[in-house]
Design an enzyme around this catalytic site. Structure first.
Site, mmCIF file in Angstrom:
data_model
loop_
_atom_site.group_PDB
_atom_site.id
_atom_site.type_symbol
_atom_site.label_atom_id
_atom_site.label_comp_id
_atom_site.label_asym_id
_atom_site.label_seq_id
_atom_site.Cartn_x
_atom_site.Cartn_y
_atom_site.Cartn_z
ATOM 1 N N CYS A 118 0.804 -1.230 0.000
ATOM 2 C CA CYS A 118 0.000 0.000 0.000
ATOM 3 C C CYS A 118 0.837 1.280 0.000
ATOM 4 C CB CYS A 118 -0.954 -0.013 1.180
ATOM 5 S SG CYS A 118 -1.999 -1.469 1.195
ATOM 6 N N HIS A 263 -2.820 6.924 2.913
ATOM 7 C CA HIS A 263 -3.347 5.596 2.625
ATOM 8 C C HIS A 263 -4.469 5.352 3.626
ATOM 9 C CE1 HIS A 263 -3.951 1.583 1.528
ATOM 10 N NE2 HIS A 263 -3.600 1.115 2.713
ATOM 11 N N ASN A 293 -10.270 -0.044 1.441
ATOM 12 C CA ASN A 293 -8.821 -0.011 1.227
ATOM 13 C C ASN A 293 -8.522 -0.553 -0.174
ATOM 14 O OD1 ASN A 293 -6.065 -0.466 1.157
ATOM 15 N ND2 ASN A 293 -5.973 -1.652 3.049
HETATM 16 N N1 COA Z 1 -18.031 -8.419 11.113
HETATM 17 C C1 COA Z 1 -18.419 -8.690 12.373
HETATM 18 N N2 COA Z 1 -17.562 -9.077 13.337
HETATM 19 C C2 COA Z 1 -16.262 -9.193 13.001
HETATM 20 C C3 COA Z 1 -15.801 -8.931 11.706
HETATM 21 C C4 COA Z 1 -16.735 -8.522 10.731
HETATM 22 N N3 COA Z 1 -16.394 -8.230 9.464
HETATM 23 N N4 COA Z 1 -14.451 -9.125 11.671
HETATM 24 C C5 COA Z 1 -14.088 -9.502 12.911
HETATM 25 N N5 COA Z 1 -15.198 -9.562 13.711
HETATM 26 C C6 COA Z 1 -15.267 -9.906 15.132
HETATM 27 C C7 COA Z 1 -14.150 -10.835 15.543
HETATM 28 O O1 COA Z 1 -14.513 -12.167 15.269
HETATM 29 C C8 COA Z 1 -14.077 -10.547 17.027
HETATM 30 O O2 COA Z 1 -15.101 -11.254 17.674
HETATM 31 P P1 COA Z 1 -14.840 -11.947 19.098
HETATM 32 O O3 COA Z 1 -14.498 -10.810 20.029
HETATM 33 O O4 COA Z 1 -16.119 -12.613 19.374
HETATM 34 O O5 COA Z 1 -13.701 -12.882 18.875
HETATM 35 C C9 COA Z 1 -14.415 -9.053 17.120
HETATM 36 O O6 COA Z 1 -15.093 -8.725 15.905
HETATM 37 C C10 COA Z 1 -13.219 -8.164 17.277
HETATM 38 O O7 COA Z 1 -12.253 -8.545 16.310
HETATM 39 P P2 COA Z 1 -10.873 -7.820 16.211
HETATM 40 O O8 COA Z 1 -10.045 -8.485 15.180
HETATM 41 O O9 COA Z 1 -10.298 -7.671 17.597
HETATM 42 O O10 COA Z 1 -11.360 -6.391 15.702
HETATM 43 P P3 COA Z 1 -10.551 -5.069 15.635
HETATM 44 O O11 COA Z 1 -11.288 -4.017 16.346
HETATM 45 O O12 COA Z 1 -9.101 -5.274 15.969
HETATM 46 O O13 COA Z 1 -10.636 -4.721 14.088
HETATM 47 C C11 COA Z 1 -9.453 -4.824 11.983
HETATM 48 C C12 COA Z 1 -10.113 -5.613 13.112
HETATM 49 C C13 COA Z 1 -8.915 -5.789 10.957
HETATM 50 C C14 COA Z 1 -10.513 -3.909 11.353
HETATM 51 C C15 COA Z 1 -8.292 -3.957 12.584
HETATM 52 O O14 COA Z 1 -7.453 -4.788 13.344
HETATM 53 C C16 COA Z 1 -7.474 -3.290 11.527
HETATM 54 O O15 COA Z 1 -7.954 -2.390 10.830
HETATM 55 N N6 COA Z 1 -6.184 -3.650 11.390
HETATM 56 C C17 COA Z 1 -5.290 -3.037 10.441
HETATM 57 C C18 COA Z 1 -5.636 -3.481 9.065
HETATM 58 C C19 COA Z 1 -4.827 -2.802 8.016
HETATM 59 O O16 COA Z 1 -4.478 -1.674 8.160
HETATM 60 N N7 COA Z 1 -4.592 -3.531 6.933
HETATM 61 C C20 COA Z 1 -4.017 -3.080 5.736
HETATM 62 C C21 COA Z 1 -2.717 -2.421 5.882
HETATM 63 S S1 COA Z 1 -2.302 -1.656 4.380
#
Ligand code: COA
Length: 336
Positions: A118, A263, A293
């Site tokens: 990215c 980004h 994204n």
């Molecule tokens: N819909 C509903 N629930 C979801 C879900 C979705 N699409 N995706 C995950 N969950 C759930 C998980 O299963 C988890 O449930 P649990 O507590 O029962 O286990 C809960 O939501 C929390 O998940 P978690 O992974 O802790 O969420 P988060 O707040 O950390 O958000 C991301 C996840 C991926 C959005 C976040 O970590 C993120 O943005 N990371 C960086 C990603 C990034 O920048 N990527 C590209 C770089 S270029």
């Protein structure tokens, strides 16, 4: 000698998929996606589209801005094509840049892809500027990705985050000053990498580390694996560090920067960075709600939308900041 962006363009596939649409087939909801990421919808390419198809449309959009009604003629003035992409039409070769060169009938141009995930468009702009220092005048710089074809649609933690798009900029070597009073164009770039975090965000299968074997049955195609929390923490740190470094190296403050074109992987990353930097979220040009994204395409698509909004004027100082797989991070300072 300065390296100025003289035109921009972008393309998104016509099929718009909302969070509610995804919730029909995936265990998710509009409420979860919006509150955790800021994403409202994404555009998804059709089965018969590949990354170069999106890249060509974005390039034509930029060339049309440069020479209305004469985009294909303007294409002949391009000396160099650089495409930042993480989802090329083909593995290894040919590059997307070569396919763009053929489709736009650009003659006598060097063409290659940049792999920096990215951060790729930021890297590509700097690579192109460096290569224009020789006997070349104009570069077509594209960021294009079609990540929805390398997404694990059974992993709700990643599949809701991505969309498809391409953005383009035409970079020209001009007689304006690159330094001192009245300096213009791409004036400074920060490039960084942290290979120690390579396994946090990767496509594990299909490369030489773990190639497909004859007769092997795949339960999933090549797909993105992401450790969301680790990438999130890296992103907030790399993002704020890059911005601070650009300001410090240039000897300026936020007051001097009109907008940051970032980004956009998650609105919460931008919010956390804004809090750390003690600046308003309004300092960032955001469109993640519409497109999600789009990896290499996010920054050039946002740059084009910002440039066409009427709010970006000649002489304005802006910043781009990217971060992504590799891990990589990068930022440009540009006098428009
Ligand atoms: N819909 C509903 N629930 C979801 C879900 C979705 N699409 N995706 C995950 N969950 C759930 C998980 O299963 C988890 O449930 P649990 O507590 O029962 O286990 C809960 O939501 C929390 O998940 P978690 O992974 O802790 O969420 P988060 O707040 O950390 O958000 C991301 C996840 C991926 C959005 C976040 O970590 C993120 O943005 N990371 C960086 C990603 C990034 O920048 N990527 C590209 C770089 S270029």
């Amino acid at each position: 000698m300065a390296f100025e962006i003289i035109a921009t363009g972008h393309y998104v596939p016509s099929r718009r998929v909302t969070n509610d649409d995804l919730a029909q087939t995936i265990d998710t909801s509009d409420e979860w996606i919006r509150s955790h990421t800021g994403i409202g919808s994404r555009h998804i390419a059709s089965e018969d589209q590949a990354t170069s198809d999106l890249a060509v449309e974005a390039a034509l959009n930029a060339l049309e801005q440069l020479a209305p009604g004469k985009a294909m003629e303007a294409a002949k003035t391009i000396d160099l094509i650089v495409v930042g992409t993480s989802s090329p039409d083909y593995y290894g070769f040919p590059s997307v840049a070569c396919i763009v060169q053929e489709k736009l009938k650009i003659e006598n141009a060097g063409a290659f892809d940049v792999v920096a995930a990215c951060s790729g468009f930021v890297y590509s702009l700097d690579a192109a500027a460096g290569m224009l220092r020789g006997n070349r005048k104009r570069a077509l710089v594209i960021g294009a990705d079609l990540l929805t074809k390398i997404t694990d649609w059974s992993d709700r933690g990643t599949c809701v985050l991505f969309g498809d798009a391409a953005g383009a900029a035409i970079l020209e070597k001009t007689d304006a000053p690159e330094e001192g009073p009245g300096k213009r164009g791409l004036i400074r770039t920060v490039l960084g990498s942290e290979g120690s975090g390579a396994s946090e965000l990767l496509c594990a299968r299909g490369g030489t580390r773990d190639p497909f074997k004859a007769g092997e049955t795949l339960d999933k195609p090549i797909h993105i694996y992401m450790n969301g929390q680790a990438v999130y923490n890296f992103a907030v740190r790399a993002f704020t560090d890059t911005i601070e470094r650009l300001l410090e190296e240039e000897g300026i403050t936020f007051k001097d920067v009109k907008k940051i074109v970032p980004h956009q992987a998650n609105m919460r990353i931008i919010r956390a960075a804004a809090r750390r930097l003690k600046i308003s979220e309004d300092k960032f040009f955001m469109n993640i709600e519409k497109y999600a994204n789009t990896s290499n395409a996010t920054i050039p698509v946002a740059l084009d939308e910002y440039a066409r909004s009427g709010d970006l004027n000649r002489g304005d100082l802006i910043m781009t900041v990217g971060f992504g797989g590799g891990l990589t991070y990068a930022g440009n300072l540009i006098v428009w």
